[in-house]
Design a protein around this motif. Sequence first.
Motif, PDB file in Angstrom:
ATOM      1  N   UNK A   1      50.580  38.946  43.329  1.00  0.00           N
ATOM      2  CA  UNK A   1      49.138  38.731  43.165  1.00  0.00           C
ATOM      3  C   UNK A   1      48.839  38.650  41.681  1.00  0.00           C
ATOM      4  N   UNK A   2      48.084  37.695  41.282  1.00  0.00           N
ATOM      5  CA  UNK A   2      47.777  37.466  39.876  1.00  0.00           C
ATOM      6  C   UNK A   2      46.606  38.297  39.371  1.00  0.00           C
ATOM      7  N   UNK A   3      45.762  38.831  40.261  1.00  0.00           N
ATOM      8  CA  UNK A   3      44.596  39.594  39.828  1.00  0.00           C
ATOM      9  C   UNK A   3      45.062  40.959  39.329  1.00  0.00           C
ATOM     10  N   UNK A   4      44.676  41.272  38.085  1.00  0.00           N
ATOM     11  CA  UNK A   4      45.055  42.543  37.486  1.00  0.00           C
ATOM     12  C   UNK A   4      44.013  43.626  37.721  1.00  0.00           C
ATOM     13  N   UNK A   5      42.725  43.240  37.712  1.00  0.00           N
ATOM     14  CA  UNK A   5      41.695  44.261  37.875  1.00  0.00           C
ATOM     15  C   UNK A   5      40.380  43.651  38.374  1.00  0.00           C
ATOM     16  N   UNK A   6      39.639  44.504  39.064  1.00  0.00           N
ATOM     17  CA  UNK A   6      38.269  44.188  39.463  1.00  0.00           C
ATOM     18  C   UNK A   6      37.442  45.386  39.023  1.00  0.00           C
ATOM     19  N   UNK A   7      36.535  45.142  38.081  1.00  0.00           N
ATOM     20  CA  UNK A   7      35.702  46.223  37.555  1.00  0.00           C
ATOM     21  C   UNK A   7      34.259  45.955  37.932  1.00  0.00           C
ATOM     22  N   UNK A   8      33.632  46.940  38.580  1.00  0.00           N
ATOM     23  CA  UNK A   8      32.230  46.826  38.978  1.00  0.00           C
ATOM     24  C   UNK A   8      31.429  47.839  38.183  1.00  0.00           C
ATOM     25  N   UNK A   9      30.344  47.389  37.567  1.00  0.00           N
ATOM     26  CA  UNK A   9      29.475  48.256  36.786  1.00  0.00           C
ATOM     27  C   UNK A   9      28.053  48.055  37.279  1.00  0.00           C
ATOM     28  N   UNK A  10      27.603  48.960  38.130  1.00  0.00           N
ATOM     29  CA  UNK A  10      26.277  48.842  38.724  1.00  0.00           C
ATOM     30  C   UNK A  10      25.173  48.952  37.671  1.00  0.00           C
ATOM     31  N   UNK A  11      25.406  49.745  36.624  1.00  0.00           N
ATOM     32  CA  UNK A  11      24.393  49.892  35.573  1.00  0.00           C
ATOM     33  C   UNK A  11      24.133  48.580  34.847  1.00  0.00           C
ATOM     34  N   UNK A  12      25.209  47.829  34.552  1.00  0.00           N
ATOM     35  CA  UNK A  12      25.026  46.547  33.860  1.00  0.00           C
ATOM     36  C   UNK A  12      24.943  45.380  34.842  1.00  0.00           C
TER      37      UNK A  12
END
Length: 166
Positions: free
Chosen positions: A1-12
Amino acid sequence: MTVNSVEKDLDSRTMTITAHFDAPVERVWQVWSDPRQLERWWGPPTYPASFTEHDLSPGGRAAYSMTGPEGDRHHGWWRFTAVDAPHRIELEDGFADDQGRPTDGLPSMTMLVTLTEQAGGGTTMAIRTTFPSSEAMEQMVAMGMDEGMRAAMGQIDDVLASAVTS
């Protein structure tokens, strides 16, 4: 899988998906600039996309539909706000009716795509989606946007490995 990260920031109100590809920036750019290559990965594997319009220039539009396993069709649109080939695309992204008109009820978002050449070779692609509200972000995450994007981007390696036809 090529995806390294998924980052979710509800504040921004942002979700950033980062992936690495063993190809130069110019080659990775083609998976965005060539609609036939884009069709091979945009959308999860069970929802392939068909682009009927694709003008990758500032002010240009893209229109597409994804067809599900039961034959259901889901339409979308993009309006490109900035393009800096082969490193950056900014666009508005939304849902559409079957005539390509933006729909009410589902939020539109902004996306920033950046392609960065890595010193050791290859390209890092980051797609940062900004939502109009935290409620809109929660709605899209509940609909499976992060899993869908992860699955879609997982198809890019196969596209990169194939010969460029356009």
